[in-house]
Design a protein around this motif. Structure first.
Motif, PDB file in Angstrom:
ATOM      1  N   LEU A   1       0.646  -1.274   0.079  1.00 53.85           N
ATOM      2  CA  LEU A   1       0.048  -0.125   0.201  1.00 53.85           C
ATOM      3  C   LEU A   1       0.925   1.257  -0.035  1.00 53.85           C
ATOM      4  CD1 LEU A   1      -2.767  -0.900   2.408  1.00 53.85           C
ATOM      5  CD2 LEU A   1      -3.023  -0.948   0.121  1.00 53.85           C
ATOM      6  N   ASP A   2       2.082   1.113  -0.034  1.00 55.77           N
ATOM      7  CA  ASP A   2       3.214   2.244  -0.084  1.00 55.77           C
ATOM      8  C   ASP A   2       3.062   3.174   1.145  1.00 55.77           C
ATOM      9  OD1 ASP A   2       5.244   3.798  -0.690  1.00 55.77           O
ATOM     10  OD2 ASP A   2       4.297   5.197  -2.210  1.00 55.77           O
ATOM     11  N   LEU A   3       2.767   2.476   2.306  1.00 53.89           N
ATOM     12  CA  LEU A   3       2.640   3.215   3.677  1.00 53.89           C
ATOM     13  C   LEU A   3       4.108   3.608   4.311  1.00 53.89           C
ATOM     14  CD1 LEU A   3      -0.090   1.092   5.145  1.00 53.89           C
ATOM     15  CD2 LEU A   3      -0.280   2.932   3.728  1.00 53.89           C
ATOM     16  N   LYS A   4       3.879   4.687   5.104  1.00 56.38           N
ATOM     17  CA  LYS A   4       5.287   5.066   5.549  1.00 56.38           C
ATOM     18  C   LYS A   4       5.307   5.001   7.232  1.00 56.38           C
ATOM     19  CE  LYS A   4       6.581   6.067   1.682  1.00 56.38           C
ATOM     20  NZ  LYS A   4       7.260   5.372   0.786  1.00 56.38           N
ATOM     21  N   GLY A   5       4.143   4.360   7.657  1.00 54.46           N
ATOM     22  CA  GLY A   5       4.041   4.467   9.144  1.00 54.46           C
ATOM     23  C   GLY A   5       5.112   3.275   9.739  1.00 54.46           C
ATOM     24  N   PRO A   6       5.091   2.956  10.999  1.00 57.79           N
ATOM     25  CA  PRO A   6       5.685   1.694  11.616  1.00 57.79           C
ATOM     26  C   PRO A   6       4.916   0.148  11.033  1.00 57.79           C
ATOM     27  CG  PRO A   6       4.675   2.737  13.242  1.00 57.79           C
ATOM     28  CD  PRO A   6       4.316   3.771  12.062  1.00 57.79           C
TER      29      PRO A   6
END
Length: 156
Positions: A63-68
């Motif tokens: 999903l191209d997420l940037k969180g942990p």
């Protein structure tokens, strides 16, 4: 693909849709992924296809997420600890939204090993902290919830 990876991908997608979101609409967002999981013993020729360590990261990458992105293993409390860590991440501003939950699949060799070492209840019942306890029972399942800060949930 490791069954845990596949199940978490599927259920996370459903959880986001059920919460009214388009899962592909979060590119670059600080969304945290927190999954409780016990190793499956699933092996394949590709590390990314079998590793339990990247269950959360695979979803985050997809999903191209940037969180942990964390996989938690604390035995029977893994899912609860994953949800707690997701809440802490939201509370301290590390994540703007969080997916949290757990997954467990048990292969036949795993069941056999648990039986051999006397962990499984011959009666098929788990009587935690009871003097008649004779072992534990295991089940399979997956569950993922979407979490956000209360003020954001109320204003939505």
């Amino acid at each position: 693909m490791n069954p845990h990876q596949r199940l978490v991908l599927q259920e996370s997608w459903k959880a986001l849709e059920d919460a009214g979101y388009n899962p592909k609409g979060f590119t670059g967002s600080r969304i945290g992924i927190f999954i409780g999981a016990e190793p499956t013993g699933y092996f394949h020729e590709s590390f990314t296809g079998f590793s339990d360590a990247i269950i959360a990261s695979r979803l985050s990458y997809y999903l191209d997420l940037k969180g942990p992105a964390l996989v938690v293993n604390t035995g029977c409390s893994s899912s609860g600890v994953a949800i707690h860590l997701a809440c802490e991440s939201l509370r301290n501003g590390e994540s703007s939204l969080a997916l949290a939950g757990g997954v467990c699949t048990i292969n036949q060799s795993g069941r056999a090993m648990l039986s051999e070492i006397g962990m499984l209840s011959p009666s098929g019942q788990c009587r935690t902290f009871d003097e008649s306890a004779d072992g534990t029972i295991f089940s399979e399942g997956v569950g993922v919830v979407v979490l956000k800060r209360l003020e954001e949930a109320i204003s939505a």
